[in-house]
Design an enzyme around this catalytic site. Structure first.
Site, PDB file in Angstrom:
ATOM      1  N   THR A 183       0.867  -1.154   0.000  1.00  0.00           N
ATOM      2  CA  THR A 183       0.000   0.000   0.000  1.00  0.00           C
ATOM      3  C   THR A 183       0.909   1.209   0.000  1.00  0.00           C
ATOM      4  O   THR A 183       2.081   1.102   0.286  1.00  0.00           O
ATOM      5  CB  THR A 183      -0.866  -0.076   1.269  1.00  0.00           C
ATOM      6  OG1 THR A 183      -1.555  -1.307   1.229  1.00  0.00           O
ATOM      7  CG2 THR A 183      -1.831   1.069   1.388  1.00  0.00           C
ATOM      8  N   ASN A 209      -3.229  -4.212  -2.490  1.00  0.00           N
ATOM      9  CA  ASN A 209      -3.173  -5.193  -1.401  1.00  0.00           C
ATOM     10  C   ASN A 209      -1.758  -5.761  -1.275  1.00  0.00           C
ATOM     11  O   ASN A 209      -0.914  -5.136  -0.685  1.00  0.00           O
ATOM     12  CB  ASN A 209      -4.234  -6.289  -1.540  1.00  0.00           C
ATOM     13  CG  ASN A 209      -4.471  -6.979  -0.201  1.00  0.00           C
ATOM     14  OD1 ASN A 209      -4.075  -6.446   0.837  1.00  0.00           O
ATOM     15  ND2 ASN A 209      -5.097  -8.133  -0.191  1.00  0.00           N
TER      16      ASN A 209
HETATM   17  O1  DON Z   1      -6.822  -2.391   2.770  1.00  0.00           O
HETATM   18  C1  DON Z   1      -6.083  -3.024   3.508  1.00  0.00           C
HETATM   19  O2  DON Z   1      -6.157  -3.022   4.708  1.00  0.00           O
HETATM   20  C2  DON Z   1      -4.958  -3.828   2.883  1.00  0.00           C
HETATM   21  N1  DON Z   1      -5.331  -4.223   1.552  1.00  0.00           N
HETATM   22  C3  DON Z   1      -3.725  -3.000   2.904  1.00  0.00           C
HETATM   23  C4  DON Z   1      -2.526  -3.729   2.375  1.00  0.00           C
HETATM   24  C5  DON Z   1      -1.254  -3.132   2.795  1.00  0.00           C
HETATM   25  O3  DON Z   1      -1.217  -2.147   3.495  1.00  0.00           O
HETATM   26  C6  DON Z   1      -0.041  -3.833   2.366  1.00  0.00           C
HETATM   27  N2  DON Z   1       1.110  -3.037   2.542  1.00  0.00           N
HETATM   28  N3  DON Z   1       1.956  -2.651   3.000  1.00  0.00           N
END
Ligand code: DON
Length: 564
Positions: free
Chosen positions: A372, A392
């Site tokens: 993210t 994701n």
């Molecule tokens: O929306 C969410 O909570 C996850 N899809 C976030 C993924 C994420 O932060 C991965 N990274 N560092």
């Protein structure tokens, strides 16, 4: 003890700076600021500000550029959340989270024995939700931007069409995921040259992505959700066993939702409501407000115990009560109330820890109802944007849409694919976050803006899956309670507890040896050092004191802090 804390912090900062190219003190400006994970993307935002664009114009330019320069998380094929503060003080939030395709169903990732198939929910074409980013960015621009979309998307088009040199971090990252990206011809074509991952110094030209961006610039959302690009998306997904249809794409729409907020020690904390989990940050602040955190002191074992106890309760509530508010009646008012926090924290004891197994969700009766990326933007007029976006996993499901040049997300894994079964971030969920057609999967992404006396004093947020919530919490507590300068509030080592598993995750330097001993004496047994990447989270933040804007790139990862 204080000495050892500062020594550890010093070591941490030295090491993290050794690993990453970010500057510690960040940048200062009185006119405007952009802090993102990619210096080229921050520059794209700056270019737009220089042309007279406001913070939203700059944010949209940065987000499109991130899709080109930081492809593991910057995206066209994913989704996110944006919080916007207008110069007149009004706050808005835009949910552009992906949705479950219309043909999805609750048990779609379970095999004949009813066991979850994690490959399907995490790394197949079936793991993709209907992308929300393009609709979200254009909706933001339409409502609050001042510049035409063609102008705002142009820097991203240029970066994709003319190319940019791959830097050390990007090449290392692509190498790390190279094996998985090799599985698909289209992904190979994008990320590999003659069978080898792109290397530092290579000029990276992405002609297919440039065409897609051009199509969006020329035709707006129809240039992505309908016509040629939409057909390419569906063809790719269909060929690989996915279920997203042209109708799913055409009917995707981002949603303006009321941002949620609480007062905390004279500040107003604004964050994203469900289907984000920003709510947990508010809950935990409410639980801790009665205590003098500053007096306890950063790194103190009592404070860490207090925070972990709040974290356990909030994450347990998440599993039971949080999901897409359009499908599940989230008890928002109760969960964010001081009264509920007080009751929920009644069992807290300074010298005894609660076993995660014993903590369930709070009783709410008769209710009425990595990868993210986060970036922050602020203009001199006090307009601020806090935006977190994702595919994701790093590079989403690793599938590049042939001919369109962008990656698809694997966001469906953020649903509870089976009650109480952990997702890739070890988060569990139940009914509130079960799969239903067109529903949004619960997220931890929590873009946040803090306002005091009508000034947006802090803009923050982070990636990091389940650790996003505790990362943002720690930045807030460091800034507001410990009164740290922004570079310390962001840079100081972090820890994380999410109720289940009952483990404390920590960065080097988060606990001095005596703090660790005190915690062990209290009964904490499971500790896990964070050894992956730069550290927990990447909270690219901005502070404002009424005249000076300070931007700080989280030292845990490279990127760009640029002031106008
Ligand atoms: O929306 C969410 O909570 C996850 N899809 C976030 C993924 C994420 O932060 C991965 N990274 N560092």
């Amino acid at each position: 003890m204080n000495h050892s804390i500062y020594f550890f912090c010093f070591l941490f900062l030295v090491f993290s700076n050794g690993l990453n190219a970010a500057s510690q003190e960040g940048a200062f400006s009185s006119k405007g600021m952009i802090v993102s994970r990619s210096s080229l993307a921050s520059d794209a935002g700056l270019e737009i500000m220089r042309q007279g664009g406001n913070a939203v114009d700059a944010a949209v330019a940065t987000a499109f550029a991130l899709a080109v320069t930081y492809p593991s998380a910057g995206n066209l094929g994913g989704g996110g959340f944006a919080l916007v503060r207008l110069p007149n003080g009004r706050i808005f939030s835009l949910d552009h989270r992906e949705t479950a395709p219309n043909a999805s169903h609750r048990d779609m990732y379970l095999d004949e024995e009813g066991e979850p198939n994690k490959h399907l929910s995490r790394s197949s074409a079936l793991s993709a939700g209907v992308p929300g980013t393009v609709d979200g960015l254009l909706t933001l621009l339409d409502r609050f931007g001042t510049m035409p979309r063609e102008k705002v998307i142009l820097p991203a088009i240029r970066l994709a069409r003319d190319g940019f040199p791959v830097d050390f971090f990007l090449s290392r990252h692509i190498k790390r995921y190279g094996k998985k990206l090799k599985d698909y011809e289209s992904s190979k074509k994008k990320f590999l040259r003659d069978g080898a991952p792109l290397s530092e110094g290579d000029l990276w030209i992405q002609p297919d992505l440039a065409k897609t961006l051009l199509s969006i610039a020329e035709n707006g959302r129809d240039g992505f959700y309908e016509g040629k690009v939409a057909k390419l998306i569906v063809a790719e997904i269909r060929a690989r066993g996915g279920i997203i249809t042209l109708k799913d794409l055409k009917s995707y729409s981002s949603v303006w939702r009321d941002p949620i907020g609480i007062d905390y020690r004279g500040n107003r904390i604004w964050t994203m409501g469900p289907p984000s989990s920003g709510l947990l940050i508010l809950q935990m602040l409410n639980m801790m407000e009665p205590f003098d955190l500053q007096k306890l002191g950063w790194g103190n074992s009592k404070l860490i115990h207090l925070m972990i106890e709040a974290e356990k309760r909030a994450y347990a509530d998440r599993a039971e009560y949080l999901g897409d508010p359009d499908f599940f009646d989230v008890p928002l008012e109760i969960l964010t109330s001081k009264k509920y926090a007080k009751k929920r924290f009644q069992g807290f004891e300074w010298d005894r820890l609660s076993e995660s197994e014993q903590i369930s969700h709070g009783e709410i009766k008769n209710r009425e109802s990595r990868e993210t990326t986060h970036f922050s933007v602020m203009g001199s007029d006090g307009m601020a944007v806090s935006l977190t976006t994702t595919l994701n996993s790093p590079y989403g499901n690793k599938i590049v849409v042939s001919g369109a040049g962008f990656l698809l997300n694997n966001e469906m894994d953020d649903f509870s694919i089976k009650s109480n079964v952990m997702n890739q971030f070890n988060l569990i969920g139940r009914e509130a976050n079960s799969i239903e057609p067109n529903k949004r999967m619960l997220s931890s992404m929590s873009p946040t803006i803090i306002v005091k006396d009508d000034l947006p004093i802090l803009v923050t947020g982070s990636p990091g899956g389940s650790t996003i919530i505790t990362t943002v919490l720690q930045v807030i507590i460091n800034f507001l309670d410990h009164k740290m300068p922004l570079q310390d509030a962001v840079g100081f080592p972090r820890f994380h507890h999410q109720w289940k598993p009952d483990t404390i995750l920590y960065e080097r330097g988060a606990f001095s040896p005596d703090t660790r001993e005190n915690l062990e004496r209290l009964g904490y047994k499971a500790f896990r050092a964070w050894t992956f990447g730069g550290g927990i989270g990447d909270a690219n933040s901005i502070s404002f004191d009424g005249s000076l804007i300070q931007g700080v790139k989280d030292p845990r990862a490279s990127g760009g802090t640029v002031g106008l």
